[in-house]
Scaffold this active site. Structure first.
Site, PDB file in Angstrom:
ATOM      1  N   LYS A   1      52.671 -35.986  33.074  1.00 42.03           N
ATOM      2  CA  LYS A   1      52.764 -36.128  31.717  1.00 42.03           C
ATOM      3  C   LYS A   1      53.403 -34.474  30.951  1.00 42.03           C
ATOM      4  CE  LYS A   1      47.946 -35.095  31.617  1.00 42.03           C
ATOM      5  NZ  LYS A   1      47.320 -34.436  31.501  1.00 42.03           N
TER       6      LYS A   1
ATOM      7  N   ARG B   1      40.157 -35.569  25.164  1.00 40.72           N
ATOM      8  CA  ARG B   1      39.950 -35.978  26.747  1.00 40.72           C
ATOM      9  C   ARG B   1      38.548 -36.836  26.322  1.00 40.72           C
ATOM     10  NH1 ARG B   1      43.185 -31.823  30.292  1.00 40.72           N
ATOM     11  NH2 ARG B   1      43.565 -32.752  32.595  1.00 40.72           N
TER      12      ARG B   1
ATOM     13  N   ARG C   1      53.242 -30.907  44.490  1.00 44.04           N
ATOM     14  CA  ARG C   1      53.529 -31.049  43.499  1.00 44.04           C
ATOM     15  C   ARG C   1      53.507 -29.111  43.762  1.00 44.04           C
ATOM     16  NH1 ARG C   1      51.404 -32.301  37.602  1.00 44.04           N
ATOM     17  NH2 ARG C   1      48.273 -31.328  38.648  1.00 44.04           N
TER      18      ARG C   1
ATOM     19  N   ARG D   1      48.621 -25.407  42.589  1.00 50.19           N
ATOM     20  CA  ARG D   1      47.338 -24.971  41.490  1.00 50.19           C
ATOM     21  C   ARG D   1      46.149 -25.640  42.759  1.00 50.19           C
ATOM     22  NH1 ARG D   1      47.956 -28.988  35.971  1.00 50.19           N
ATOM     23  NH2 ARG D   1      45.976 -28.733  36.483  1.00 50.19           N
TER      24      ARG D   1
ATOM     25  N   ARG E   1      39.430 -35.113  39.850  1.00 48.49           N
ATOM     26  CA  ARG E   1      39.672 -35.135  38.569  1.00 48.49           C
ATOM     27  C   ARG E   1      40.290 -36.563  38.397  1.00 48.49           C
ATOM     28  NH1 ARG E   1      44.671 -31.768  39.445  1.00 48.49           N
ATOM     29  NH2 ARG E   1      45.225 -31.613  37.307  1.00 48.49           N
TER      30      ARG E   1
END
Ligand code: AMP
Length: 208
Positions: A13, A88, A127, A153, A164
């Site tokens: 995204k 969301r 990531r 992160r 998540r």
């Protein structure tokens, strides 16, 4: 262009939002980035949000709705935007609908990036973000240059990613039918290289 990008954590995204924003000359509005900045600045809002974020849970609706109300009224969002990570929940979607109505604006599209769950964990765990430029890399599929200042992160650790993903699945169970019912939802296959996905996105947006 006023659009929402919907996708699971690590679905691409953020990467695609950046490309689309450049293409359409509109700002990328990412509640996750705004919340991380508030957390880093240790504002009251940031500290309140941090406990939810670190556990992979959703920050309460009123907090993110407040952020978006302010952000969408800034001058640079008047000509369009790409929303990344908002809404969301259905109450957030309803708040957005009311806000846009008040501003006399209309959503053009809601695009969902579809990626199988098993791929998402690997994408998130490997990531990394360059903290100077905000550029997102993947240690295996899109390695960073040697001089990048990489950050991982805290919520991209495996156990948090799993939480998540569960949160995302619960969320989309209500949110996607909401936009489908309004005839705004477009779905694209999110598996491929970043430029392949951009091509797919532009194709469905052209068809609308
Ligand atoms: P993201 O960068 O979009 O993955 O967001 C990181 C975290 O910020 C999420 O796991 C949530 O804790 C929080 N967050 C971001 N956007 C929202 C939202 N629209 N509603 C509730 N929580 C959010």
């Amino acid at each position: 262009m006023r659009m929402i990008l919907v996708g699971a954590p690590a679905s691409g995204k953020g990467t695609q939002a950046k490309v689309l924003c450049e293409r359409f000359s509109v700002p990328q509005i990412a509640t996750g980035d705004m919340l991380r900045a508030a957390k880093a600045a240790r504002t009251e809002l940031g500290l309140k949000a941090a406990s939810y974020m670190d556990a992979g849970k959703l920050v309460p609706d009123e907090v993110v709705i407040g952020l978006i109300e302010q952000r969408l009224q800034a001058a640079d969002a008047a000509g369009g935007f790409v929303l990344d990570g908002f809404p969301r929940t259905v109450p957030q979607a309803e708040a957005l609908r009311e806000l846009l109505e008040r501003l006399g604006q209309r959503l053009d599209a809601v695009v969902q990036l579809e990626v199988p769950r098993e791929m998402l964990v690997e994408r998130a765990v490997l990531r990394r973000t360059d903290k100077r430029t905000g550029q997102i890399y993947h240690l295996k599929y899109n390695p960073p240059p040697p001089d990048a200042e990489l950050e991982h992160r805290v919520d991209d650790r495996e156990e948090t990613v799993v939480a998540r993903l569960d949160t995302y699945e619960k969320m989309t169970a209500a949110l996607l039918p909401y936009y489908e019912g309004k005839g705004l939802l477009l779905r694209i296959d999110g598996v491929g290289t970043p430029s392949e996905i951009t091509e797919r996105l532009l194709r469905v947006l052209r068809k609308g």
